[in-house]
Design a protein around this motif. Sequence first.
Motif, PDB file in Angstrom:
ATOM      1  N   GLU A 172       0.826  -1.206   0.000  1.00  0.00           N
ATOM      2  CA  GLU A 172       0.000   0.000   0.000  1.00  0.00           C
ATOM      3  C   GLU A 172       0.870   1.270   0.000  1.00  0.00           C
ATOM      4  O   GLU A 172       0.652   2.189   0.789  1.00  0.00           O
ATOM      5  N   ASN A 173       1.874   1.269  -0.850  1.00  0.00           N
ATOM      6  CA  ASN A 173       2.811   2.386  -1.023  1.00  0.00           C
ATOM      7  C   ASN A 173       3.637   2.702   0.220  1.00  0.00           C
ATOM      8  O   ASN A 173       4.144   3.814   0.378  1.00  0.00           O
ATOM      9  N   VAL A 174       3.758   1.741   1.130  1.00  0.00           N
ATOM     10  CA  VAL A 174       4.564   1.908   2.340  1.00  0.00           C
ATOM     11  C   VAL A 174       5.640   0.825   2.338  1.00  0.00           C
ATOM     12  O   VAL A 174       5.350  -0.349   2.093  1.00  0.00           O
ATOM     13  N   LEU A 175       6.876   1.225   2.620  1.00  0.00           N
ATOM     14  CA  LEU A 175       7.964   0.260   2.719  1.00  0.00           C
ATOM     15  C   LEU A 175       7.817  -0.499   4.028  1.00  0.00           C
ATOM     16  O   LEU A 175       7.750   0.092   5.109  1.00  0.00           O
ATOM     17  N   LYS A 176       7.754  -1.812   3.923  1.00  0.00           N
ATOM     18  CA  LYS A 176       7.631  -2.690   5.090  1.00  0.00           C
ATOM     19  C   LYS A 176       8.649  -3.806   4.957  1.00  0.00           C
ATOM     20  O   LYS A 176       9.372  -3.881   3.967  1.00  0.00           O
ATOM     21  N   LEU A 177       8.689  -4.679   5.943  1.00  0.00           N
ATOM     22  CA  LEU A 177       9.592  -5.815   5.895  1.00  0.00           C
ATOM     23  C   LEU A 177       8.812  -7.120   5.897  1.00  0.00           C
ATOM     24  O   LEU A 177       7.873  -7.291   6.677  1.00  0.00           O
ATOM     25  N   GLU A 178       9.230  -8.008   5.016  1.00  0.00           N
ATOM     26  CA  GLU A 178       8.682  -9.362   4.979  1.00  0.00           C
ATOM     27  C   GLU A 178       9.621 -10.254   5.777  1.00  0.00           C
ATOM     28  O   GLU A 178      10.821 -10.297   5.507  1.00  0.00           O
ATOM     29  N   LEU A 179       9.083 -10.942   6.769  1.00  0.00           N
ATOM     30  CA  LEU A 179       9.843 -11.890   7.569  1.00  0.00           C
ATOM     31  C   LEU A 179       9.419 -13.285   7.149  1.00  0.00           C
ATOM     32  O   LEU A 179       8.246 -13.649   7.291  1.00  0.00           O
ATOM     33  N   LYS A 180      10.359 -14.034   6.586  1.00  0.00           N
ATOM     34  CA  LYS A 180      10.067 -15.407   6.165  1.00  0.00           C
ATOM     35  C   LYS A 180      10.681 -16.344   7.193  1.00  0.00           C
ATOM     36  O   LYS A 180      11.899 -16.442   7.327  1.00  0.00           O
ATOM     37  N   PHE A 181       9.822 -17.029   7.943  1.00  0.00           N
ATOM     38  CA  PHE A 181      10.250 -17.980   8.958  1.00  0.00           C
ATOM     39  C   PHE A 181      10.398 -19.336   8.291  1.00  0.00           C
ATOM     40  O   PHE A 181       9.417 -19.919   7.833  1.00  0.00           O
ATOM     41  N   LYS A 182      11.624 -19.827   8.218  1.00  0.00           N
ATOM     42  CA  LYS A 182      11.915 -21.106   7.551  1.00  0.00           C
ATOM     43  C   LYS A 182      11.998 -22.191   8.615  1.00  0.00           C
ATOM     44  O   LYS A 182      12.950 -22.244   9.403  1.00  0.00           O
ATOM     45  N   PHE A 183      10.961 -23.018   8.646  1.00  0.00           N
ATOM     46  CA  PHE A 183      10.923 -24.159   9.555  1.00  0.00           C
ATOM     47  C   PHE A 183      11.407 -25.395   8.810  1.00  0.00           C
ATOM     48  O   PHE A 183      11.564 -25.364   7.586  1.00  0.00           O
ATOM     49  N   GLN A 184      11.604 -26.491   9.506  1.00  0.00           N
ATOM     50  CA  GLN A 184      12.071 -27.706   8.853  1.00  0.00           C
ATOM     51  C   GLN A 184      11.071 -28.220   7.817  1.00  0.00           C
ATOM     52  O   GLN A 184      11.473 -28.758   6.794  1.00  0.00           O
ATOM     53  N   LYS A 185       9.784 -28.005   8.061  1.00  0.00           N
ATOM     54  CA  LYS A 185       8.783 -28.568   7.147  1.00  0.00           C
ATOM     55  C   LYS A 185       7.878 -27.542   6.495  1.00  0.00           C
ATOM     56  O   LYS A 185       7.030 -27.910   5.682  1.00  0.00           O
ATOM     57  N   GLU A 186       8.025 -26.265   6.833  1.00  0.00           N
ATOM     58  CA  GLU A 186       7.159 -25.248   6.230  1.00  0.00           C
ATOM     59  C   GLU A 186       7.795 -23.871   6.326  1.00  0.00           C
ATOM     60  O   GLU A 186       8.809 -23.686   7.008  1.00  0.00           O
ATOM     61  N   GLU A 187       7.183 -22.917   5.644  1.00  0.00           N
ATOM     62  CA  GLU A 187       7.594 -21.523   5.723  1.00  0.00           C
ATOM     63  C   GLU A 187       6.376 -20.682   6.077  1.00  0.00           C
ATOM     64  O   GLU A 187       5.283 -20.940   5.590  1.00  0.00           O
ATOM     65  N   ILE A 188       6.582 -19.694   6.922  1.00  0.00           N
ATOM     66  CA  ILE A 188       5.512 -18.771   7.291  1.00  0.00           C
ATOM     67  C   ILE A 188       6.016 -17.359   7.019  1.00  0.00           C
ATOM     68  O   ILE A 188       7.146 -17.021   7.378  1.00  0.00           O
ATOM     69  N   ILE A 189       5.184 -16.557   6.391  1.00  0.00           N
ATOM     70  CA  ILE A 189       5.570 -15.192   6.050  1.00  0.00           C
ATOM     71  C   ILE A 189       4.719 -14.212   6.849  1.00  0.00           C
ATOM     72  O   ILE A 189       3.500 -14.359   6.942  1.00  0.00           O
ATOM     73  N   GLU A 190       5.390 -13.227   7.430  1.00  0.00           N
ATOM     74  CA  GLU A 190       4.722 -12.140   8.134  1.00  0.00           C
ATOM     75  C   GLU A 190       5.199 -10.824   7.534  1.00  0.00           C
ATOM     76  O   GLU A 190       6.355 -10.703   7.145  1.00  0.00           O
TER      77      GLU A 190
END
Length: 131
Positions: A48-66
């Motif tokens: 939405e035209n705002v610079l933010k950070l994507e945090l990609k949590f890399k687990f042994q069996k999955e990835e979660i993005i915040e």
Amino acid sequence: MPFKETFSEFYTKVKTSLDDGTFAKLTLAKTIGNTELMNIYVRPIVDENVLKLELKFKFQKEEIIEIHFIDKAFDRLLEFINNPFLSAILFTTEFDLTYKLNKKRAVSMVEQFPTFGNANEVLLEYLESRK
């Protein structure tokens, strides 16, 4: 949190590299023992035209993005310093900065020659659009 002050100093360098367009990437790594969470990869995104950070949590069996505002990402990442991560590495086009905890949990920050020659493309496009 015992590492808030030192990690805050490190994170100031992260924010500066975002502001000046030298940020390439940020990685939290080197876990204590065999943990489910293996890495956290951080990269800038525009939401939405705002610079933010994507945090990609890399687990042994999955990835979660915040997705977080830059200042809020600090609090989220701080939760993982010393539990389970012993290091965070900021890659910029000017230097690499390693935030490291040793076995006695003493903090060191070591600056080295840059690994990356180019900053993150999303960041550069965002900064260019703000001119």
